[in-house]
Design a protein around this motif. Structure first.
Motif, PDB file in Angstrom:
ATOM      1  N   SER A  51       0.833  -1.201   0.000  1.00 32.11           N
ATOM      2  CA  SER A  51       0.000   0.000   0.000  1.00 32.11           C
ATOM      3  C   SER A  51       0.869   1.254   0.000  1.00 32.11           C
ATOM      4  O   SER A  51       2.088   1.199   0.189  1.00 32.11           O
ATOM      5  N   GLU A  52       0.206   2.377  -0.184  1.00 34.29           N
ATOM      6  CA  GLU A  52       0.917   3.657  -0.154  1.00 34.29           C
ATOM      7  C   GLU A  52       1.478   3.938   1.231  1.00 34.29           C
ATOM      8  O   GLU A  52       2.557   4.537   1.369  1.00 34.29           O
ATOM      9  N   GLU A  53       0.778   3.473   2.255  1.00 38.69           N
ATOM     10  CA  GLU A  53       1.293   3.639   3.623  1.00 38.69           C
ATOM     11  C   GLU A  53       2.567   2.830   3.838  1.00 38.69           C
ATOM     12  O   GLU A  53       3.516   3.311   4.460  1.00 38.69           O
ATOM     13  N   ASP A  54       2.568   1.595   3.290  1.00 39.06           N
ATOM     14  CA  ASP A  54       3.786   0.780   3.383  1.00 39.06           C
ATOM     15  C   ASP A  54       4.944   1.450   2.642  1.00 39.06           C
ATOM     16  O   ASP A  54       6.084   1.439   3.122  1.00 39.06           O
ATOM     17  N   GLU A  55       4.652   2.011   1.497  1.00 41.13           N
ATOM     18  CA  GLU A  55       5.697   2.662   0.711  1.00 41.13           C
ATOM     19  C   GLU A  55       6.271   3.863   1.456  1.00 41.13           C
ATOM     20  O   GLU A  55       7.487   4.071   1.479  1.00 41.13           O
ATOM     21  N   GLN A  56       5.392   4.655   2.060  1.00 40.20           N
ATOM     22  CA  GLN A  56       5.866   5.824   2.793  1.00 40.20           C
ATOM     23  C   GLN A  56       6.719   5.421   3.990  1.00 40.20           C
ATOM     24  O   GLN A  56       7.765   6.040   4.266  1.00 40.20           O
ATOM     25  N   HIS A  57       6.304   4.375   4.680  1.00 41.62           N
ATOM     26  CA  HIS A  57       7.081   3.888   5.823  1.00 41.62           C
ATOM     27  C   HIS A  57       8.464   3.409   5.380  1.00 41.62           C
ATOM     28  O   HIS A  57       9.486   3.726   6.018  1.00 41.62           O
ATOM     29  N   PHE A  58       8.525   2.676   4.264  1.00 35.33           N
ATOM     30  CA  PHE A  58       9.808   2.175   3.781  1.00 35.33           C
ATOM     31  C   PHE A  58      10.713   3.324   3.331  1.00 35.33           C
ATOM     32  O   PHE A  58      11.917   3.332   3.631  1.00 35.33           O
ATOM     33  N   VAL A  59      10.144   4.312   2.643  1.00 35.23           N
ATOM     34  CA  VAL A  59      10.940   5.442   2.163  1.00 35.23           C
ATOM     35  C   VAL A  59      11.499   6.233   3.338  1.00 35.23           C
ATOM     36  O   VAL A  59      12.662   6.685   3.310  1.00 35.23           O
ATOM     37  N   ASN A  60      10.707   6.412   4.388  1.00 32.17           N
ATOM     38  CA  ASN A  60      11.190   7.141   5.565  1.00 32.17           C
ATOM     39  C   ASN A  60      12.372   6.408   6.212  1.00 32.17           C
ATOM     40  O   ASN A  60      13.371   7.028   6.596  1.00 32.17           O
ATOM     41  N   GLU A  61      12.252   5.094   6.335  1.00 29.38           N
ATOM     42  CA  GLU A  61      13.363   4.318   6.902  1.00 29.38           C
ATOM     43  C   GLU A  61      14.599   4.406   6.017  1.00 29.38           C
ATOM     44  O   GLU A  61      15.734   4.520   6.507  1.00 29.38           O
ATOM     45  N   LEU A  62      14.374   4.362   4.700  1.00 32.03           N
ATOM     46  CA  LEU A  62      15.498   4.442   3.768  1.00 32.03           C
ATOM     47  C   LEU A  62      16.189   5.793   3.862  1.00 32.03           C
ATOM     48  O   LEU A  62      17.431   5.890   3.824  1.00 32.03           O
ATOM     49  N   GLU A  63      15.418   6.859   4.004  1.00 26.63           N
ATOM     50  CA  GLU A  63      15.995   8.197   4.149  1.00 26.63           C
ATOM     51  C   GLU A  63      16.816   8.306   5.428  1.00 26.63           C
ATOM     52  O   GLU A  63      17.887   8.910   5.440  1.00 26.63           O
ATOM     53  N   GLN A  64      16.311   7.720   6.509  1.00 25.24           N
ATOM     54  CA  GLN A  64      17.054   7.761   7.768  1.00 25.24           C
ATOM     55  C   GLN A  64      18.383   7.009   7.644  1.00 25.24           C
ATOM     56  O   GLN A  64      19.409   7.471   8.150  1.00 25.24           O
ATOM     57  N   GLU A  65      18.359   5.868   6.969  1.00 28.57           N
ATOM     58  CA  GLU A  65      19.591   5.108   6.790  1.00 28.57           C
ATOM     59  C   GLU A  65      20.588   5.874   5.926  1.00 28.57           C
ATOM     60  O   GLU A  65      21.791   5.897   6.199  1.00 28.57           O
ATOM     61  N   LEU A  66      20.084   6.487   4.870  1.00 29.44           N
ATOM     62  CA  LEU A  66      20.970   7.265   3.995  1.00 29.44           C
ATOM     63  C   LEU A  66      21.578   8.432   4.748  1.00 29.44           C
ATOM     64  O   LEU A  66      22.779   8.731   4.598  1.00 29.44           O
ATOM     65  N   ASP A  67      20.777   9.112   5.550  1.00 35.34           N
ATOM     66  CA  ASP A  67      21.293  10.241   6.331  1.00 35.34           C
ATOM     67  C   ASP A  67      22.344   9.768   7.335  1.00 35.34           C
ATOM     68  O   ASP A  67      23.386  10.409   7.508  1.00 35.34           O
ATOM     69  N   LYS A  68      22.103   8.620   7.970  1.00 33.39           N
ATOM     70  CA  LYS A  68      23.055   8.074   8.954  1.00 33.39           C
ATOM     71  C   LYS A  68      24.382   7.732   8.285  1.00 33.39           C
ATOM     72  O   LYS A  68      25.463   8.122   8.775  1.00 33.39           O
ATOM     73  N   VAL A  69      24.331   7.015   7.176  1.00 35.05           N
ATOM     74  CA  VAL A  69      25.549   6.588   6.493  1.00 35.05           C
ATOM     75  C   VAL A  69      26.304   7.786   5.933  1.00 35.05           C
ATOM     76  O   VAL A  69      27.532   7.897   6.089  1.00 35.05           O
TER      77      VAL A  69
END
Length: 791
Positions: A50-68
């Motif tokens: 769903s779109e909610e799942d996609e938004q949740h995954f993108v947020n986690e991906l952004e956090q990982e990218l910012d951390k790295v």
């Protein structure tokens, strides 16, 4: 191993929390939390993404990218600060050392050996940090690419194009460590030599009367390039031509324009076949397109039997004069007029350069040579200043670009090079058919050692390590031309079919960078295979990945090269002269009796049969019969060989459980042929001729025996004469056929087995039969023959 396992085994423990949370991101792709993965797979029940799942995954991906990205940036700045601080300490220690050498009163303040050792340990620790940061960057970038690939395949929501823009906004993976390597190399060399870096004559080592020069080329996977540079700089400093100038990226750029005749490709084929006198003509410049000095170079191949060495000669030319020189509008006297006025070179040197310029100019005009291909790369050279006995160069970002106008597109027009590109790798402004990005770095090791002397131990460990793969006589000109003109080039280099083989391999022995205080942190360079995405359960990364069959093929070929290298070193140690280079050693590897080429097929017979089929008639029938005859003959010989009793080797318990390597033959693309380097000397032709003359002499002797027997006039002598005559004629025809076959194979430079297994045995058998016939008639008809003789 799978990437998830590779990430867990390769990370630096102190940086654990700054790596990409690969497993957590994979869990975010799951929508079946009410079941275990195994049950969910069996029930085939999954919630739609769903779109909610996609938004949740993108947020986690952004956090990982910012951390790295943040950690990589902070760590890079920390390394720079540590290098600057260590540089001050090294400068201070060297200043105290110099003061102590000049003034005896300052000796008490001179740095001790322990202080230098501490500085060396500090630099080693920084080098290890640079290595770990490079691995950190590479692992995390690979992790982001793989998780995006899994996301797109699992959810069918395409995130790759959008996330590519986010990665470019935080380009942590684009950091260039070349400037860091140069700085560390300078400091480490100063500390290692205690403030007395090596200086000397540029021709050091070249005045030996008996030395061996070896040049070997290797491919290096991008994952191992930074580690390789850091390992080498601990033994050899980076060669900087202008130490007073701060290092810039363009200082390492090298570009070359290769010339050839697009109708005959004579320079390409000459260099590929390594024919005597084969030439390569190129124009080279260093740095960006603004460079005003162009070097016109000619490389000439010389066969070993000539007693001469292959040479590379060049002369400098101003960029504004290149077109006029190549067209013949500018004479060689005008080119060197200014050099004569300056008087910086002797008249003999200028005359030699002028002769070279005349030969190159004549060859370009006479052979209609035009620019066909450009090579670009960034080179890092390692060498002791003024000492060329050991030189190592590593070429990265190697690219081949088309320079021709053959397909109607005016790339360079009437100019000697195209002007729409510079050194802006990866040349994204060019169409795909105009540029080829070589996937590996090219390491070149040049050694000049006395006869019988082994190369340094660290070099032997380096070239035998998991970091490099030997590719004898790899040529940028040959590879670029074969790649850029696939419809015009039909003869390919031997390494061409291996380009799709992953050259990464596991660590073979404990070789790599180690921290001075923790010897267990070895190199983490290992193969990372793609995760399988066939099923949803593959997200767990639980099953091991089977070895790729292509990897096994390449390993077999490379192992044969290494084995041959060991044989060559043994010959050097025993004082044998006339040492072969890598290409010649490849040509002298033993070949199988049934195969002309041990690893490659060129499909010559299939092409000849197809051509005969188009012609039809008796030509096709004759070729077809010959093809079937050869096929059944090979099968019969193989059956006889299989039936021959052979001793079985004793099994070694220490090798149980290891994978066997199966060697297969590479097939050339349809309509193409693969050239395998073959070394042909005049003595090979003379040996074939001597062998034929020996057979001819023996046939004449047998014929003379037959003629002598005829003089006796009885029946027994006539029968014996006939027997010897038949043997002599068969031996003569057989030797003529073998001689013509050998001459044809030598002319075509085919790597075949010239050993004659059956001829001598058949000749001896024929002689036994002839003598037996003579004796049999004498014993059975002896009386009748004597009676006829008396009457």
């Amino acid at each position: 191993m799978r990437f998830g396992q590779q990430l867990r085994s390769s990370l630096v423990k102190d940086w654990y929390y700054y790596y990409i949370s690969y497993d957590e991101l994979k869990k975010s792709l799951r929508t079946d939390f009410e079941h275990t993965p195994l049950v969910a797979s069996g029930l085939k029940k999954r919630k739609p993404w769903s779109e909610e799942d996609e938004q949740h995954f993108v947020n986690e991906l952004e956090q990982e990218l910012d951390k790295v990205s943040t950690f990589q940036k902070v760590k890079s700045q920390e390394i720079i600060r540590r290098i600057n601080a260590t540089e001050k300490e090294v400068s201070e220690a060297i200043a105290r050392t110099e003061a102590a050498n000049q003034d005896d009163r300052a000796r008490a303040n001179a740095p001790s050996e322990e202080e230098y050792l501490l500085l060396e340990e500090d630099l080693s620790d920084i080098i290890a940090d640079v290595h770990d940061l490079a691995k950190f960057t590479q692992l995390n970038y690979t992790g982001f690419q793989k998780i995006i690939k899994k996301h797109d395949k699992t959810t069918h929501w395409h995130l790759r194009p959008v996330f590519a823009a986010r990665l470019n906004a935080r380009p942590f993976f684009k950091d260039d460590y070349d400037a860091t390597v140069v700085s560390l190399s300078k400091l480490y060399d100063l500390v290692r030599t205690r403030g007395n870096p090596v200086k000397g004559d540029s021709g050091a080592g070249g005045k030996q009367q008996n030395f061996i020069r070896q040049t070997t080329k290797y491919w290096v996977h991008p994952d191992n390039i930074t580690e390789l540079k850091l390992i080498i700089l601990k033994h050899l400093p980076v060669l900087v031509f202008n130490p007073s100038k701060e290092f810039e990226r363009k200082d390492s750029a090298i570009s070359s324009i290769y010339y050839d005749n697009p109708d005959t490709w004579e320079l390409y084929e000459g260099r590929l076949k390594k024919t005597e006198g084969a030439e390569a003509i190129r124009l080279r410049w260093y740095g960006g397109m603004e460079s005003d000095t162009i070097f016109v170079e000619r490389k000439t191949h010389r066969e070993d039997w000539t007693g001469e060495k292959s040479v590379k000669a060049r002369f400098a030319l101003k960029e504004k004069h290149v077109n006029a020189f190549l067209k013949g509008d500018m004479t060689t006297e005008q080119v060197f007029e200014k050099m004569r006025r300056d008087g910086k070179k002797s008249e003999k040197e200028i005359n030699d350069l002028e002769q070279l310029a005349k030969e190159v100019q004549f060859r370009v005009i006479d052979r209609n040579l035009v620019p066909v291909c450009r090579s670009f790369y960034n080179r890092t050279a390692f060498q002791l200043p003024g000492d060329a006995r050991v030189r190592i160069s590593l070429d990265t970002e190697l690219s081949m670009i088309r320079e021709d106008n053959m397909d109607g597109r005016q790339r360079c027009g009437k100019n000697w090079r195209r002007m729409d590109i510079g050194i802006d790798w990866p040349f994204s402004q060019l169409p795909k058919e105009d540029v080829e990005l070589f996937p590996y770095g090219v390491l070149e090791v040049k050694l000049q050692t006395a006869a019988g002397q082994e190369p340094p131990e660290w070099i032997r460990e380096l070239v035998a390590s998991h970091l490099v793969e030997a590719v004898p006589k790899f040529s940028k000109f040959i590879h670029g031309t074969a790649t850029m003109f696939p419809t015009r080039i039909h003869l390919l280099p031997f390494w061409f079919p291996q380009m799709d083989v992953d050259i990464r391999k596991p660590v073979s022995h404990n070789f790599g960078l180690q921290r001075p205080d923790n010897s267990t942190d070895a190199s983490t360079s290992a193969a990372m295979d793609d995760d399988s995405d066939d099923d949803y359960d593959d997200l767990d990364d639980d099953q091991p990945l089977n070895d790729d069959e292509n990897v096994q093929r390449l390993r077999a070929a490379r192992d044969a090269l290494e084995e041959h290298e060991e044989e060559r070193r043994s010959e050097q140690a025993n004082g044998k002269s006339n040492v072969l280079d890598e290409e010649e050693r490849l040509a002298h590897q033993p070949v199988t009796e049934a195969d002309d080429y041990p690893l490659y097929d060129s499909e010559d017979e299939e092409e000849e049969l197809a051509e005969a089929k188009r012609v039809g008639g008796w030509t096709y029938r004759r070729k077809l019969v010959a093809s079937y005859a050869n096929l059944w003959t090979d099968k019969l010989l193989n059956a006889l060989k299989a039936s021959k009793p052979t001793p079985s080797p004793t099994e070694n318990g220490g090798t149980q459980g290891k994978l066997g390597v199966s060697e297969k033959r590479f097939k050339a693309p349809k309509g193409k042929k693969i050239h395998v380097p073959v070394r042909v000397e005049p003595k090979v032709s003379f040996a074939a001729e001597r062998t034929f003359l020996a057979w001819l002499e023996f046939s004449i002797i047998l014929g003379s025996i037959a003629a002598t027997l005829l003089n006796f006039g009885d029946t027994i002598s006539l029968v014996s004469a006939w027997a010897f005559t038949v043997v002599a004629v068969i031996a003569l025809m057989y030797s003529m056929g073998i001689y013509l076959w050998r001459v044809d194979k030598i002319k075509n430079r085919r790597a075949v087995s010239f050993h004659d297994k059956w001829g001598p045995s058949a000749l001896c058998l024929g002689l036994v039969v002839a003598v037996s016939i003579s004796f049999a008639y004498r014993f059975t008809h002896g009386g009748e023959g004597d009676l006829r003789g008396r009457t």
